[in-house]
Design a protein around this motif. Structure first.
Motif, PDB file in Angstrom:
ATOM      1  N   TRP A 166      16.590  24.703  -6.092  1.00  0.00           N
ATOM      2  CA  TRP A 166      15.502  23.876  -6.631  1.00  0.00           C
ATOM      3  C   TRP A 166      15.307  22.617  -5.780  1.00  0.00           C
ATOM      4  N   VAL A 171       7.782  14.730  -8.277  1.00  0.00           N
ATOM      5  CA  VAL A 171       8.570  15.752  -7.581  1.00  0.00           C
ATOM      6  C   VAL A 171       9.712  15.119  -6.773  1.00  0.00           C
ATOM      7  N   LEU A 178       8.075  21.179  -1.313  1.00  0.00           N
ATOM      8  CA  LEU A 178       6.810  20.894  -1.999  1.00  0.00           C
ATOM      9  C   LEU A 178       6.362  19.455  -1.696  1.00  0.00           C
ATOM     10  N   ALA A 235       4.746  19.454   1.623  1.00  0.00           N
ATOM     11  CA  ALA A 235       3.387  20.019   1.570  1.00  0.00           C
ATOM     12  C   ALA A 235       2.412  18.997   0.964  1.00  0.00           C
ATOM     13  N   LEU A 236       2.841  18.328  -0.118  1.00  0.00           N
ATOM     14  CA  LEU A 236       1.970  17.320  -0.756  1.00  0.00           C
ATOM     15  C   LEU A 236       1.696  16.160   0.198  1.00  0.00           C
ATOM     16  N   SER A 251      13.522  23.592  -2.595  1.00  0.00           N
ATOM     17  CA  SER A 251      12.132  24.028  -2.856  1.00  0.00           C
ATOM     18  C   SER A 251      11.254  22.829  -3.205  1.00  0.00           C
ATOM     19  N   LEU A 252      11.781  21.926  -4.062  1.00  0.00           N
ATOM     20  CA  LEU A 252      10.985  20.744  -4.425  1.00  0.00           C
ATOM     21  C   LEU A 252      10.803  19.830  -3.215  1.00  0.00           C
ATOM     22  N   SER A 264       1.937  13.301  -8.490  1.00  0.00           N
ATOM     23  CA  SER A 264       2.768  14.518  -8.381  1.00  0.00           C
ATOM     24  C   SER A 264       3.878  14.285  -7.349  1.00  0.00           C
ATOM     25  N   THR A 265       3.571  13.570  -6.249  1.00  0.00           N
ATOM     26  CA  THR A 265       4.625  13.259  -5.264  1.00  0.00           C
ATOM     27  C   THR A 265       5.725  12.427  -5.930  1.00  0.00           C
TER      28      THR A 265
END
Ligand code: HEM
Length: 189
Positions: free
Chosen positions: A53, A23, A60, A63-64, A56-57, A19-20
């Motif tokens: 976007w 993203v 994210l 956070a990941l 925000s990404l 996912s990292t």
């Protein structure tokens, strides 16, 4: 926790890794070119979906990354591979550089926004207009933090590419299971 030698990462590590990667790539593609010009023209960044976007990404990804660091301390034993001298050190160096960049990207983005007095604008209407602790700090004026952020954004993509080529080399030439360790297990029929 299971500390037996294993050939694969656990499924949550797989999720965090892939996912990292996805993203970061989307955040890079949406990197807001001409940000400085738009700000000088008085454009509100909240009205630009690429900026909202991208930021925000990027958050994210942060956070990941924090979650991944915490999970590394708790997770089951990770697979260990015996690599020759230079391979061991170059793999380690690229991995450390990727970790540093994953933290340096949001830090330099905050420095860019805070030092130039631009708002942080995220999905859901979240907005931080001022970051006085950055604007008033001594480091704010030490660099053009937008340029530094842009350079690091390019650097992480080059390094991630190198990291991916190395993983394919392990799979195709060395056939040592390094790539398979980071792929989901195939269901046996
Ligand atoms: C995964 C992490 C990130 C990557 C790979 C990344 C990559 C990039 C790249 C390549 C650019 C330059 C785009 C261009 O000029 O064409 C850029 C610009 C920018 N990014 Fe990021 N970024 C990340 C995280 C963040 C975060 C977390 C924020 C906000 C908190 C952010 C805010 C910005 C801003 C405001 C600019 C414009 C900077 C300027 O030109 O002054 N980025 N980013």
């Amino acid at each position: 926790m299971n500390q037996q030698p294993t050939s694969r990462y656990d499924s949550f590590s797989l999720f965090l890794h892939w996912s990292t990667a996805v993203v970061v790539t989307i955040a890079f593609i949406l990197g807001p070119g001409g940000f400085g010009r738009l700000m000088r023209q008085g454009v509100d960044p909240a009205t630009r979906s690429d900026i909202v976007w991208h930021e925000s990404l990027g958050m994210l990804v942060l956070a990941l990354t924090v979650l991944r660091l915490a999970w590394m301390a708790l997770r089951p034993a990770a697979p260990q591979f015996q690599l020759s001298g230079w391979m061991h050190w170059s793999a380690k160096l690229v991995r450390i550089a990727l970790w540093v960049l994953l933290f340096a990207l949001p830090v330099t983005a905050f420095m860019a926004l805070g030092s130039e007095g631009h708002p942080l604008t995220l999905l859901g209407g979240v907005r931080i207009d001022r970051m006085p602790f950055i604007a008033e700090s001594r480091v704010a004026g030490l660099a053009d933090w937008g340029d530094v952020h842009q350079f690091l954004g390019d650097a992480i993509m080059w390094l991630a590419g190198l990291h991916a080529i190395a993983a394919i080399f392990h799979h195709v030439v060395l056939k040592d299971g390094v790539l398979m360790a980071m792929l989901p297990r195939r269901k046996s029929r």
